[in-house]
Motif scaffolding. Structure first.
Motif, PDB file in Angstrom:
ATOM      1  N   HIS A  40      11.509  20.076  11.425  1.00  0.00           N
ATOM      2  CA  HIS A  40      12.038  20.912  10.266  1.00  0.00           C
ATOM      3  C   HIS A  40      11.075  21.023   9.231  1.00  0.00           C
ATOM      4  N   LEU A  41       9.850  21.095   9.536  1.00  0.00           N
ATOM      5  CA  LEU A  41       8.843  21.445   8.715  1.00  0.00           C
ATOM      6  C   LEU A  41       8.899  20.748   7.225  1.00  0.00           C
ATOM      7  N   GLY A  42       9.254  19.412   7.437  1.00  0.00           N
ATOM      8  CA  GLY A  42       9.237  18.532   6.363  1.00  0.00           C
ATOM      9  C   GLY A  42      10.768  18.338   5.635  1.00  0.00           C
ATOM     10  N   ASP A  43      11.717  19.239   5.946  1.00  0.00           N
ATOM     11  CA  ASP A  43      12.951  19.356   5.210  1.00  0.00           C
ATOM     12  C   ASP A  43      13.887  18.243   5.428  1.00  0.00           C
ATOM     13  N   LYS A  44      13.761  17.542   6.646  1.00  0.00           N
ATOM     14  CA  LYS A  44      14.503  16.503   7.208  1.00  0.00           C
ATOM     15  C   LYS A  44      13.420  15.236   7.028  1.00  0.00           C
ATOM     16  N   GLU A  45      12.236  15.630   7.749  1.00  0.00           N
ATOM     17  CA  GLU A  45      11.066  14.265   7.740  1.00  0.00           C
ATOM     18  C   GLU A  45      10.834  13.707   6.403  1.00  0.00           C
ATOM     19  N   TRP A  46      11.100  14.440   5.324  1.00  0.00           N
ATOM     20  CA  TRP A  46      10.724  13.566   3.960  1.00  0.00           C
ATOM     21  C   TRP A  46      11.538  12.481   3.790  1.00  0.00           C
ATOM     22  N   HIS A  47      12.687  12.319   4.263  1.00  0.00           N
ATOM     23  CA  HIS A  47      13.603  11.308   4.064  1.00  0.00           C
ATOM     24  C   HIS A  47      12.804  10.114   4.700  1.00  0.00           C
ATOM     25  N   ASP A  48      12.100  10.169   5.760  1.00  0.00           N
ATOM     26  CA  ASP A  48      11.409   9.014   6.401  1.00  0.00           C
ATOM     27  C   ASP A  48      10.550   8.675   5.541  1.00  0.00           C
ATOM     28  N   VAL A  49       9.770   9.400   4.796  1.00  0.00           N
ATOM     29  CA  VAL A  49       8.842   9.109   3.843  1.00  0.00           C
ATOM     30  C   VAL A  49       9.376   8.146   2.777  1.00  0.00           C
ATOM     31  N   VAL A  50      10.481   8.592   2.047  1.00  0.00           N
ATOM     32  CA  VAL A  50      11.430   7.739   1.259  1.00  0.00           C
ATOM     33  C   VAL A  50      11.868   6.359   1.964  1.00  0.00           C
ATOM     34  N   SER A  51      12.073   6.467   3.287  1.00  0.00           N
ATOM     35  CA  SER A  51      12.476   5.123   3.946  1.00  0.00           C
ATOM     36  C   SER A  51      11.331   4.215   3.811  1.00  0.00           C
ATOM     37  N   ALA A  52      10.042   4.808   4.295  1.00  0.00           N
ATOM     38  CA  ALA A  52       8.671   3.939   4.027  1.00  0.00           C
ATOM     39  C   ALA A  52       8.793   3.448   2.896  1.00  0.00           C
ATOM     40  N   MET A  53       8.830   4.123   1.871  1.00  0.00           N
ATOM     41  CA  MET A  53       8.660   3.624   0.293  1.00  0.00           C
ATOM     42  C   MET A  53       9.500   2.416   0.152  1.00  0.00           C
ATOM     43  N   GLY A  54      10.621   2.586   0.898  1.00  0.00           N
ATOM     44  CA  GLY A  54      11.804   1.533   0.653  1.00  0.00           C
ATOM     45  C   GLY A  54      11.126   0.297   1.152  1.00  0.00           C
ATOM     46  N   TYR A  55      10.523   0.201   2.512  1.00  0.00           N
ATOM     47  CA  TYR A  55      10.222  -0.686   3.212  1.00  0.00           C
ATOM     48  C   TYR A  55       8.817  -1.277   2.452  1.00  0.00           C
ATOM     49  N   ALA A  56       7.885  -0.339   1.788  1.00  0.00           N
ATOM     50  CA  ALA A  56       6.627  -1.043   0.975  1.00  0.00           C
ATOM     51  C   ALA A  56       7.468  -1.868  -0.339  1.00  0.00           C
ATOM     52  N   ARG A  57       8.439  -1.320  -0.996  1.00  0.00           N
ATOM     53  CA  ARG A  57       9.003  -1.786  -2.064  1.00  0.00           C
ATOM     54  C   ARG A  57       9.662  -3.274  -1.913  1.00  0.00           C
ATOM     55  N   ALA A  58      10.333  -3.293  -0.746  1.00  0.00           N
ATOM     56  CA  ALA A  58      10.975  -4.389  -0.154  1.00  0.00           C
ATOM     57  C   ALA A  58      10.002  -5.676   0.405  1.00  0.00           C
ATOM     58  N   HIS A  59       8.497  -5.193   0.442  1.00  0.00           N
ATOM     59  CA  HIS A  59       7.586  -6.144   0.747  1.00  0.00           C
ATOM     60  C   HIS A  59       6.734  -6.261  -0.021  1.00  0.00           C
ATOM     61  N   GLY A  60       6.928  -5.963  -1.396  1.00  0.00           N
ATOM     62  CA  GLY A  60       5.874  -6.341  -2.413  1.00  0.00           C
ATOM     63  C   GLY A  60       5.232  -5.320  -3.170  1.00  0.00           C
ATOM     64  N   ALA A  61       5.556  -4.093  -2.736  1.00  0.00           N
ATOM     65  CA  ALA A  61       4.660  -3.015  -3.422  1.00  0.00           C
ATOM     66  C   ALA A  61       5.272  -2.922  -4.917  1.00  0.00           C
ATOM     67  N   THR A  62       4.357  -2.380  -5.785  1.00  0.00           N
ATOM     68  CA  THR A  62       4.903  -2.027  -7.116  1.00  0.00           C
ATOM     69  C   THR A  62       4.801  -0.650  -7.219  1.00  0.00           C
ATOM     70  N   GLY A  63       4.425   0.055  -6.346  1.00  0.00           N
ATOM     71  CA  GLY A  63       4.131   1.513  -6.427  1.00  0.00           C
ATOM     72  C   GLY A  63       3.430   1.932  -5.328  1.00  0.00           C
ATOM     73  N   VAL A  64       3.573   3.465  -4.966  1.00  0.00           N
ATOM     74  CA  VAL A  64       2.617   3.876  -3.724  1.00  0.00           C
ATOM     75  C   VAL A  64       1.914   5.108  -4.147  1.00  0.00           C
ATOM     76  N   VAL A  65       0.928   5.331  -3.434  1.00  0.00           N
ATOM     77  CA  VAL A  65       0.151   6.571  -3.378  1.00  0.00           C
ATOM     78  C   VAL A  65       0.511   7.134  -1.935  1.00  0.00           C
ATOM     79  N   LEU A  66       1.159   8.430  -1.946  1.00  0.00           N
ATOM     80  CA  LEU A  66       1.682   9.049  -0.729  1.00  0.00           C
ATOM     81  C   LEU A  66       0.120  10.027  -0.320  1.00  0.00           C
ATOM     82  N   TYR A  67      -0.105   9.732   0.990  1.00  0.00           N
ATOM     83  CA  TYR A  67      -1.341  10.474   1.493  1.00  0.00           C
ATOM     84  C   TYR A  67      -0.995  11.430   2.579  1.00  0.00           C
ATOM     85  N   GLY A  68      -1.141  12.634   2.365  1.00  0.00           N
ATOM     86  CA  GLY A  68      -0.568  13.451   3.540  1.00  0.00           C
ATOM     87  C   GLY A  68      -1.504  14.400   3.930  1.00  0.00           C
TER      88      GLY A  68
END
Length: 389
Positions: free
Chosen positions: A221-249
């Motif tokens: 979907h050219l990122g239109d749906k896939e970006w939701h998976d990035v948000v989910s990954a950010m949630g995983y990072a936050r739940a495991h101690g991250a205080t912020g993220v750098v997105l690298y695409g």
């Protein structure tokens, strides 16, 4: 004798010739309608096909080269721009992989390079390809880095990811997002650099990847749906101690990173973009030109694509978002990019607030900025990550 004037002659009715012309006109009109319908079907079919190529999930590999000879720590390949370039590259064939060294010989038709086999044996006449991802396997086998196979929850199911730990789980994490129809191995090239800074790196798979849950329609979907998976990954990072993220695409991963930043910026400390898609419409125009499609036909294909996956391509023109950017961005583009239109990236950098975007144009083709000069790329990356991390 009658003196009445003779009756004037009345022209004969032209009816029968008209009937003949009408009979001739009917097949002519029928032919015009048929030809028009066929042309519409042809144009529509080409538009449907081109749109299908853009959203197709395809993880197959192509091997366009032939290994002409191998031995004594060298490999002989056909001479072409991709085989004679300096820089860091791998050679891949079915069942094997090697790292290419400098050019040490050849002639107008052949190039001889040093080679260091990593896996498998070089075989003469084997089909092969130049691989700019460099490595395969996992972070331990490819780079000697410790890592964990983890999963993060997503809308379509548990998603696999590699977590390369940092000196601490606390602090800023880097989330690596590969491009369209690629996989997590695309992120290998920067893992050592990120790890050297003590930052955790989460390299994610997302929907429709090999080994990952598919989307319901099994289409990109050219990122239109896939970006939701990035948000989910950010949630995983936050739940495991991250205080912020750098997105690298990379490539479409860049489009996903920017869409995430645009819609959910609060946890993002910085963004790194490598040959990003910053306007899908311009990139599809570029792809249409490469296939020698007339502009009107590419336009039809884009309308078909929008209808098939329910998106508005205008939503993915990040030039409109650039003046509102507040998060630091490091962006690499390549001057010979044959895949993604670079113009929107240059415009994005110009339109962003001063000092927000660090734009580094380099030689090379799509996502090859690291390969043409790894040391320069890593210096820029280290400086940026120290600033935002």
């Amino acid at each position: 004798m009658s003196t009445a004037a003779p009756a004037s002659s009345v022209p004969a009715s032209p009816g029968p010739p008209h009937r003949r012309r009408r009979r001739r006109a009917r097949p002519l009109m029928s032919a015009v309608v048929t030809i028009t319908a066929l042309l519409c079907a042809l144009v529509g079919g080409i538009g449907w096909y081109f749109a299908g190529v853009a959203i197709e999930v395809d993880h197959s590999a192509e091997y366009p080269l032939t290994i002409e000879d191998a031995g004594n720590g060298t490999v002989t390949l056909p001479r072409e721009p991709g085989t004679e370039r300096p820089g860091a590259w791998a050679l891949v064939w079915k069942g094997g992989r090697a790292l290419l060294g400098p050019v040490v010989g050849g002639n107008d038709e052949h190039v001889v390079r040093k080679v260091s086999p990593v896996e498998g044996a070089l075989v003469k006449d084997a089909p092969a390809m130049i691989d700019h991802w460099m490595y395969d396997g996992d972070p331990k086998t490819a780079l000697g880095l410790p890592f964990q196979d983890v999963t993060y929850p997503s809308e379509v199911g548990p998603m696999p990811a590699w977590l390369v730990p940092g000196t601490s789980d606390k602090g800023t994490w880097v989330i690596g997002v590969h491009g369209r129809n690629a996989d997590k191995a695309e992120t290998f090239r920067v893992m050592r650099t990120v790890h050297s800074l003590g930052m955790p790196m989460l390299s994610i798979a997302y929907r429709n990847d090999v080994g990952a849950p598919p989307s319901q329609d099994r289409r990109n979907h050219l990122g239109d749906k896939e970006w939701h998976d990035v948000v989910s990954a950010m949630g995983y990072a936050r739940a495991h101690g991250a205080t912020g993220v750098v997105l690298y695409g990379w490539s479409m991963g860049g489009a996903m990173a920017m869409t995430t930043l645009q819609r959910d910026p609060s946890f993002v400390r910085g963004v790194v973009l490598d040959s990003p898609v910053l306007d899908w419409s311009a990139t599809l125009d570029k792809q249409g030109d490469a296939r020698h499609l007339p502009a009107f036909m590419t336009g039809i294909a884009k309308r078909v694509l929008q209808w098939r996956i329910g998106i508005d391509l205008a939503d993915f023109d990040m030039r409109r978002y650039a003046p509102h950017l507040r998060t630091p961005v490091l962006m690499f583009t390549t001057e010979d990019d044959a895949t993604v239109a670079n113009g929107p990236a240059f415009a994005f950098a110009r339109k962003a607030p001063p000092g927000t975007v660090t734009h580094i144009p380099t030689p090379g083709d799509h996502t090859e900025s690291w390969n043409v000069d790894p040391a320069a790329y890593e210096r820029s990356l280290v400086a940026f990550l120290k600033r935002v991390g």
